[in-house]
Design a protein around this motif. Structure first.
Motif, short mmCIF file in Angstrom:
data_model
loop_
_atom_site.label_atom_id
_atom_site.label_comp_id
_atom_site.label_asym_id
_atom_site.label_seq_id
_atom_site.Cartn_x
_atom_site.Cartn_y
_atom_site.Cartn_z
N THR A 57 -6.75 -8.03 40.71
CA THR A 57 -5.91 -7.27 41.63
C THR A 57 -6.17 -5.77 41.53
O THR A 57 -6.00 -5.17 40.46
N SER A 227 6.94 -5.52 46.74
CA SER A 227 6.21 -6.76 47.02
C SER A 227 5.38 -7.18 45.80
O SER A 227 4.88 -6.34 45.06
N ASP A 228 5.25 -8.49 45.62
CA ASP A 228 4.44 -9.02 44.52
C ASP A 228 3.98 -10.42 44.86
O ASP A 228 4.05 -10.85 46.02
N ARG A 229 3.51 -11.15 43.84
CA ARG A 229 3.00 -12.51 44.07
C ARG A 229 4.11 -13.46 44.52
O ARG A 229 3.82 -14.50 45.11
N TYR A 232 6.29 -10.87 49.81
CA TYR A 232 6.07 -9.56 50.41
C TYR A 232 7.35 -9.14 51.11
O TYR A 232 7.87 -9.86 51.96
#
Length: 348
Positions: A57, A227-229, A232
């Motif tokens: 990432t 936002s992350d895994r 969003y």
């Protein structure tokens, strides 16, 4: 055989296609955010599509190959280099023993996927090698990679061994070798810094005000830093229900678009919960999930309405192209030379 992580990067984790079969116990699926990129990367090194690879990432790691390895990088362009030589995406690459893979500025997208011939030999936890960080499950000790970690590799398939043999005949001791076979650009997702993503109207779409329905298709929504895994979060024109509605929690999936009370949509991603109780205004068309997976914080996203039948047609078309690519790569197992870019298309 093993990989040595000299520097871990911002967030580098082991991921496969997910932990299926245990959602009924409240265990999330997890897996690669951009499953298309991981599948293709695995195919390019002769692995089954669901083998574990590295999800990298934004700021990439520094990886040393302690033995000669067959690798492929797909997805976002994070400026990869092998011993200082740029590595092309969507191809098969031979990394010589002792070589070092590094990454530079992010050019497009935010997640690159590294597949290695034989896959990453980490323990299988509940049907998967994927890392779920919040619970400390799977991957390498249930966490993001750190400096000094060594990842063991599995045994290459016959196709992977054949690919390595073909490239070894052309390899440079310093920079290895790059295949002439590659993935045709036409089958790749249309990655963009500010993408337009197709949505299918969801279960509660008709419960939203007519103006909100109009805004969903005509306004831009910015990707928020939160936002992350898991999901969003977006900021844009507020989406409002016609009237307050009590919701019963129900199953959700990757790409479910929920609208919490503040009116700003959330799109659930790989580390999503198993159920959700917010109104579901839409569902991302599966074929466009890779576009979201490669969307960076601060990006501005537009949504386009698509009928279920059209979304299904596009997905079938994508899967057919993947099957054609697999058949073309399988031809390498019966050939003795390095197919050129156009050869795969002609023979497939």
């Amino acid at each position: 055989m093993s990989l040595l992580i000299e520097k871990p990067g911002l967030l580098t984790t082991v991921q496969d296609l997910g932990r299926f079969g245990v959602q009924k116990y409240g265990v999330i699926v997890s897996g690669a955010m951009d499953a298309f990129a991981l599948r293709v990367a695995n195919m390019l090194v002769g692995n089954p599509e669901g083998e574990a690879g590295l999800e990298i990432t934004l700021l990439g790691p520094v990886i040393r190959f302690e033995q000669t390895a067959l690798i492929s990088l797909c997805g976002g362009d994070l400026s990869p280099k092998l011993n200082g030589v740029p590595v092309p995406l969507w191809r098969t690459v031979l990394a010589p023993k002792g070589s070092t893979l590094t990454f530079g500025p992010t050019k497009l997208g935010c997640r690159a996927y590294l597949a290695v011939g034989g896959g990453l030999d980490v323990p299988i936890r509940m049907n998967s090698r994927s890392t779920y960080l919040r619970a400390g499950i799977g991957g390498y000790e249930g966490r993001a990679l750190a400096a000094g970690d060594r990842l063991a590799l599995g045994e290459r398939t016959p196709l992977g061994s054949h690919m390595l043999g073909v490239l070894a005949r052309e390899a440079n001791k310093e920079s290895g070798a790059v295949s002439r076979w590659a993935v045709f650009p036409e089958i790749l997702p249309k990655y963009a810094a500010n993408p337009t993503v197709q949505l299918i109207p969801g279960e509660e779409y008709e419960h939203f005000q007519e103006l909100s329905q109009h805004d969903l298709w005509n306004e831009e929504y910015a990707v928020l830093p939160q936002s992350d895994r898991m999901g969003y979060r977006f900021k844009g024109r507020e989406l409002k229900l016609s009237q307050t509605k009590e919701m019963i929690s129900s199953a959700v999936t990757m790409g479910t678009v929920q609208v919490p009370p503040d009116g700003n949509p959330i799109i659930l991603m790989a580390d999503r919960q198993t159920t959700g109780g917010y109104p579901k205004i839409a569902q991302v068309a599966s074929v466009d999930l890779p576009l979201l997976a490669q969307t960076n914080l601060g990006a501005r996203v537009r949504f386009r309405k698509v009928a279920l039948q059209e979304a299904q047609r596009q997905l079938i078309e994508r899967e057919t192209a993947i099957q054609t690519l697999r058949k073309g790569l399988d031809l390498l197992a019966t050939s003795g030379h390095n197919f050129g870019f156009n050869d795969l298309d002609r023979h497939a």
